[in-house]
Design a protein around this motif. Structure first.
Motif, PDB file in Angstrom:
ATOM      1  N   GLU A 253      25.355 -39.315  44.283  1.00  0.00           N
ATOM      2  CA  GLU A 253      26.245 -39.686  45.387  1.00  0.00           C
ATOM      3  C   GLU A 253      27.277 -40.726  44.943  1.00  0.00           C
ATOM      4  O   GLU A 253      28.455 -40.629  45.268  1.00  0.00           O
ATOM      5  N   ALA A 254      26.826 -41.747  44.217  1.00  0.00           N
ATOM      6  CA  ALA A 254      27.726 -42.781  43.695  1.00  0.00           C
ATOM      7  C   ALA A 254      27.784 -42.617  42.185  1.00  0.00           C
ATOM      8  O   ALA A 254      26.877 -43.023  41.459  1.00  0.00           O
ATOM      9  N   ARG A 255      28.826 -41.995  41.700  1.00  0.00           N
ATOM     10  CA  ARG A 255      28.922 -41.660  40.280  1.00  0.00           C
ATOM     11  C   ARG A 255      29.182 -42.913  39.448  1.00  0.00           C
ATOM     12  O   ARG A 255      29.995 -43.769  39.801  1.00  0.00           O
ATOM     13  N   SER A 256      28.478 -43.025  38.340  1.00  0.00           N
ATOM     14  CA  SER A 256      28.701 -44.131  37.416  1.00  0.00           C
ATOM     15  C   SER A 256      30.086 -43.978  36.795  1.00  0.00           C
ATOM     16  O   SER A 256      30.522 -42.867  36.468  1.00  0.00           O
ATOM     17  N   LYS A 257      30.791 -45.095  36.606  1.00  0.00           N
ATOM     18  CA  LYS A 257      32.191 -45.022  36.193  1.00  0.00           C
ATOM     19  C   LYS A 257      32.534 -46.116  35.196  1.00  0.00           C
ATOM     20  O   LYS A 257      31.762 -47.047  34.962  1.00  0.00           O
ATOM     21  N   PHE A 258      33.733 -45.986  34.599  1.00  0.00           N
ATOM     22  CA  PHE A 258      34.201 -46.988  33.649  1.00  0.00           C
ATOM     23  C   PHE A 258      35.694 -47.205  33.843  1.00  0.00           C
ATOM     24  O   PHE A 258      36.408 -46.367  34.403  1.00  0.00           O
ATOM     25  N   ASP A 259      36.176 -48.366  33.407  1.00  0.00           N
ATOM     26  CA  ASP A 259      37.614 -48.613  33.317  1.00  0.00           C
ATOM     27  C   ASP A 259      37.874 -49.477  32.106  1.00  0.00           C
ATOM     28  O   ASP A 259      36.973 -50.127  31.569  1.00  0.00           O
ATOM     29  N   VAL A 260      39.130 -49.477  31.647  1.00  0.00           N
ATOM     30  CA  VAL A 260      39.504 -50.079  30.362  1.00  0.00           C
ATOM     31  C   VAL A 260      40.477 -51.223  30.566  1.00  0.00           C
ATOM     32  O   VAL A 260      41.397 -51.137  31.385  1.00  0.00           O
ATOM     33  N   GLU A 271      42.366 -44.270  25.863  1.00  0.00           N
ATOM     34  CA  GLU A 271      42.477 -43.266  26.913  1.00  0.00           C
ATOM     35  C   GLU A 271      41.197 -42.441  26.995  1.00  0.00           C
ATOM     36  O   GLU A 271      40.560 -42.180  25.974  1.00  0.00           O
ATOM     37  N   PRO A 272      40.801 -42.038  28.216  1.00  0.00           N
ATOM     38  CA  PRO A 272      41.455 -42.350  29.485  1.00  0.00           C
ATOM     39  C   PRO A 272      41.221 -43.798  29.903  1.00  0.00           C
ATOM     40  O   PRO A 272      40.266 -44.431  29.451  1.00  0.00           O
ATOM     41  N   ALA A 273      42.106 -44.325  30.758  1.00  0.00           N
ATOM     42  CA  ALA A 273      42.011 -45.714  31.185  1.00  0.00           C
ATOM     43  C   ALA A 273      40.864 -45.925  32.168  1.00  0.00           C
ATOM     44  O   ALA A 273      40.429 -47.058  32.364  1.00  0.00           O
ATOM     45  N   ASN A 274      40.394 -44.852  32.776  1.00  0.00           N
ATOM     46  CA  ASN A 274      39.245 -44.940  33.676  1.00  0.00           C
ATOM     47  C   ASN A 274      38.657 -43.540  33.822  1.00  0.00           C
ATOM     48  O   ASN A 274      39.309 -42.543  33.489  1.00  0.00           O
ATOM     49  N   GLY A 275      37.446 -43.479  34.306  1.00  0.00           N
ATOM     50  CA  GLY A 275      36.805 -42.181  34.473  1.00  0.00           C
ATOM     51  C   GLY A 275      35.344 -42.344  34.857  1.00  0.00           C
ATOM     52  O   GLY A 275      34.888 -43.436  35.212  1.00  0.00           O
ATOM     53  N   PHE A 276      34.595 -41.238  34.757  1.00  0.00           N
ATOM     54  CA  PHE A 276      33.197 -41.223  35.179  1.00  0.00           C
ATOM     55  C   PHE A 276      32.301 -40.833  34.009  1.00  0.00           C
ATOM     56  O   PHE A 276      32.709 -40.082  33.106  1.00  0.00           O
ATOM     57  N   LEU A 277      31.079 -41.347  34.031  1.00  0.00           N
ATOM     58  CA  LEU A 277      30.054 -40.880  33.108  1.00  0.00           C
ATOM     59  C   LEU A 277      29.515 -39.545  33.603  1.00  0.00           C
ATOM     60  O   LEU A 277      29.474 -39.302  34.814  1.00  0.00           O
ATOM     61  N   ASP A 278      29.099 -38.691  32.680  1.00  0.00           N
ATOM     62  CA  ASP A 278      28.522 -37.422  33.108  1.00  0.00           C
ATOM     63  C   ASP A 278      27.059 -37.637  33.515  1.00  0.00           C
ATOM     64  O   ASP A 278      26.550 -38.764  33.537  1.00  0.00           O
ATOM     65  N   SER A 279      26.383 -36.584  33.860  1.00  0.00           N
ATOM     66  CA  SER A 279      25.014 -36.686  34.377  1.00  0.00           C
ATOM     67  C   SER A 279      24.034 -37.218  33.342  1.00  0.00           C
ATOM     68  O   SER A 279      22.921 -37.617  33.678  1.00  0.00           O
ATOM     69  N   GLU A 280      24.437 -37.220  32.064  1.00  0.00           N
ATOM     70  CA  GLU A 280      23.597 -37.757  30.996  1.00  0.00           C
ATOM     71  C   GLU A 280      24.009 -39.160  30.582  1.00  0.00           C
ATOM     72  O   GLU A 280      23.467 -39.723  29.624  1.00  0.00           O
ATOM     73  N   GLY A 281      25.005 -39.729  31.271  1.00  0.00           N
ATOM     74  CA  GLY A 281      25.458 -41.079  30.953  1.00  0.00           C
ATOM     75  C   GLY A 281      26.422 -41.146  29.785  1.00  0.00           C
ATOM     76  O   GLY A 281      26.546 -42.192  29.139  1.00  0.00           O
ATOM     77  N   LEU A 282      27.126 -40.047  29.542  1.00  0.00           N
ATOM     78  CA  LEU A 282      28.021 -39.970  28.385  1.00  0.00           C
ATOM     79  C   LEU A 282      29.482 -39.898  28.815  1.00  0.00           C
ATOM     80  O   LEU A 282      29.801 -39.383  29.883  1.00  0.00           O
ATOM     81  N   ALA A 283      30.357 -40.404  27.960  1.00  0.00           N
ATOM     82  CA  ALA A 283      31.807 -40.273  28.140  1.00  0.00           C
ATOM     83  C   ALA A 283      32.467 -40.519  26.793  1.00  0.00           C
ATOM     84  O   ALA A 283      31.935 -41.254  25.955  1.00  0.00           O
ATOM     85  N   SER A 284      33.607 -39.884  26.578  1.00  0.00           N
ATOM     86  CA  SER A 284      34.327 -40.019  25.315  1.00  0.00           C
ATOM     87  C   SER A 284      35.729 -40.553  25.562  1.00  0.00           C
ATOM     88  O   SER A 284      36.438 -40.081  26.449  1.00  0.00           O
ATOM     89  N   ILE A 301      35.498 -52.152  27.786  1.00  0.00           N
ATOM     90  CA  ILE A 301      35.121 -50.997  28.583  1.00  0.00           C
ATOM     91  C   ILE A 301      34.118 -51.486  29.631  1.00  0.00           C
ATOM     92  O   ILE A 301      32.984 -51.839  29.306  1.00  0.00           O
ATOM     93  N   ASN A 302      34.578 -51.562  30.875  1.00  0.00           N
ATOM     94  CA  ASN A 302      33.727 -51.997  31.976  1.00  0.00           C
ATOM     95  C   ASN A 302      33.007 -50.790  32.575  1.00  0.00           C
ATOM     96  O   ASN A 302      33.653 -49.809  32.933  1.00  0.00           O
ATOM     97  N   CYS A 303      31.701 -50.870  32.687  1.00  0.00           N
ATOM     98  CA  CYS A 303      30.923 -49.761  33.239  1.00  0.00           C
ATOM     99  C   CYS A 303      30.121 -50.220  34.452  1.00  0.00           C
ATOM    100  O   CYS A 303      29.527 -51.301  34.443  1.00  0.00           O
ATOM    101  N   LYS A 304      30.133 -49.397  35.479  1.00  0.00           N
ATOM    102  CA  LYS A 304      29.270 -49.591  36.644  1.00  0.00           C
ATOM    103  C   LYS A 304      28.292 -48.430  36.677  1.00  0.00           C
ATOM    104  O   LYS A 304      28.693 -47.275  36.832  1.00  0.00           O
ATOM    105  N   VAL A 305      27.024 -48.763  36.533  1.00  0.00           N
ATOM    106  CA  VAL A 305      25.992 -47.745  36.409  1.00  0.00           C
ATOM    107  C   VAL A 305      25.145 -47.745  37.682  1.00  0.00           C
ATOM    108  O   VAL A 305      24.576 -48.771  38.063  1.00  0.00           O
TER     109      VAL A 305
END
Length: 362
Positions: A253-260, A271-284, A301-305
């Protein structure tokens, strides 16, 4: 101070700035003093001098709070979770009274001449009225669906309204963010009327080059900061890899996200300057250094988990990766992994974030 989850005050006579309210933790906690009060990205503020209070749109807790100007303590007016301070998931769209009210990421608030508080309920695409005495909330404009339509308030449409101001002729001026428009609402005993302000002769702004946010030196006190060696390569990849404990999963419901954020300006692109982690907690992410002359460039890289245990609790963890890049011109791309394992919070204090079940037990 949305990023620091506090309300500050500045004395224009002696130039002193200090904290009025908030201990810096991101939560929805009302207390009798500044150090016993917590906010979650407070974004709107309005003064009620005769009441000796400030009204605050506390966006991440989806609540409206009142701050005592003398003590720095706060009280809940509407929305949010009145029981579990760390529950930032209690949001929705429901008009009622006090804690029965559901808002969704309110951004703007104004204490008007009619002694009512008006709220830009951003993600509900509505303007709402809050009586600070009875704590009753009613919708004055918006259908709840994003759109662009004028007319009677309850049939008009807005799209993520974010700012509010009252003008002398009994109207509210609204920054209708996603419609890129200024709307105005005329209030009367018969209801509200929504129109759009015509900006005659105003040319649209020239497009600006895309830039990353500048680095904030201070992070909130509940954030884990991980220092990472970024090497000396001119470009490469940053791989986010966050894991949660056994028995937990990332919230759907509340997707984990990041911003730069970066520092100094124009030294590095991520890049990207912001986005979401996938269901496994990964992002590139991809980085490219603009210049090799700076020896102190950094990317944060700020992450909200947000992670949950099946049918029980949902929790929140804030983590920041400080990636320090060295002076150099290494040509081969660098592959940097930003890994973090979330540790469940100690339950002995009896405070955990409850989501989705009224009868959940701690």
């Amino acid at each position: 101070m949305a990023g620091q989850h506090q309300i500050w005050k500045h004395n224009i006579r002696d130039g002193v700035t200090n904290v009025l309210s908030g201990d810096g933790y991101e939560r929805n906690l009302n207390g009798s003093s500044a150090s016993r009060t917590s906010f979650a990205q407070p974004s709107g503020i309005s003064l009620a001098p005769e009441l000796q209070e400030l009204f605050v749109a506390d966006s991440e807790s989806s609540s409206i709070r009142a701050v005592n100007l003398k003590t720095g303590g706060s009280r809940l007016l509407a929305g949010g979770d009145p029981v579990f301070p760390e529950n930032l998931f209690r949001f929705g769209d429901y008009d009622g009274t006090g804690s029965d009210v559901l808002l969704q990421h309110p951004l703007g608030v104004i204490y008007a001449r009619d002694n009512q508080v008006y709220v830009a309920d951003s993600y509900n695409h509505k303007i709402k009225r809050l009586d600070p005495v009875t704590r009753k909330v009613t919708t004055v404009a918006g259908t709840g669906r994003a759109g662009y339509k004028g007319g009677p308030g309850l049939s008009a449409q807005l799209s993520e309204p974010a700012g509010l101001v009252e003008v002398g002729d009994g109207r509210l001026i609204v920054a209708d963010t996603n419609n890129n428009a200024i709307r105005y609402i005329t209030l009367s005993e018969k209801g509200a009327e929504v129109k759009t302000l015509d900006l005659i002769g105003v040319q649209p702004p020239s497009p600006k080059p895309k830039t990353l946010k500048r680095l904030r030196r201070r992070v909130s006190v509940d954030t884990d900061v991980i220092n990472v060696d970024g090497g000396s390569s001119m470009e490469g990849f940053l791989s986010l890899a966050i894991t949660v404990p056994d028995g937990y999963h990332f919230s759907k419901e509340a997707r984990s996200k990041f911003d730069v954020e970066t520092e100094p300006a124009n030294a590095i692109e991520i890049e990207p300057a912001n986005g979401f982690l996938d269901s496994e907690g990964l992002a590139s992410l991809k980085f490219k250094r603009i210049s090799s002359s700076s020896s102190s460039s950094m990317g944060r890289i700020n992450c909200k988990v947000y992670y949950c245990k099946e049918d029980e609790v949902c929790l929140y963890q804030s983590v920041a990766f400080d990636v320090k890049f060295h002076e150099g011109t290494e040509a081969s791309p660098e592959q940097i992994t930003l890994s973090y394992s979330v540790t469940p919070r100690d339950n002995s204090g009896g405070v955990q974030l409850i989501a989705g079940r009224k009868n959940a037990k701690v």
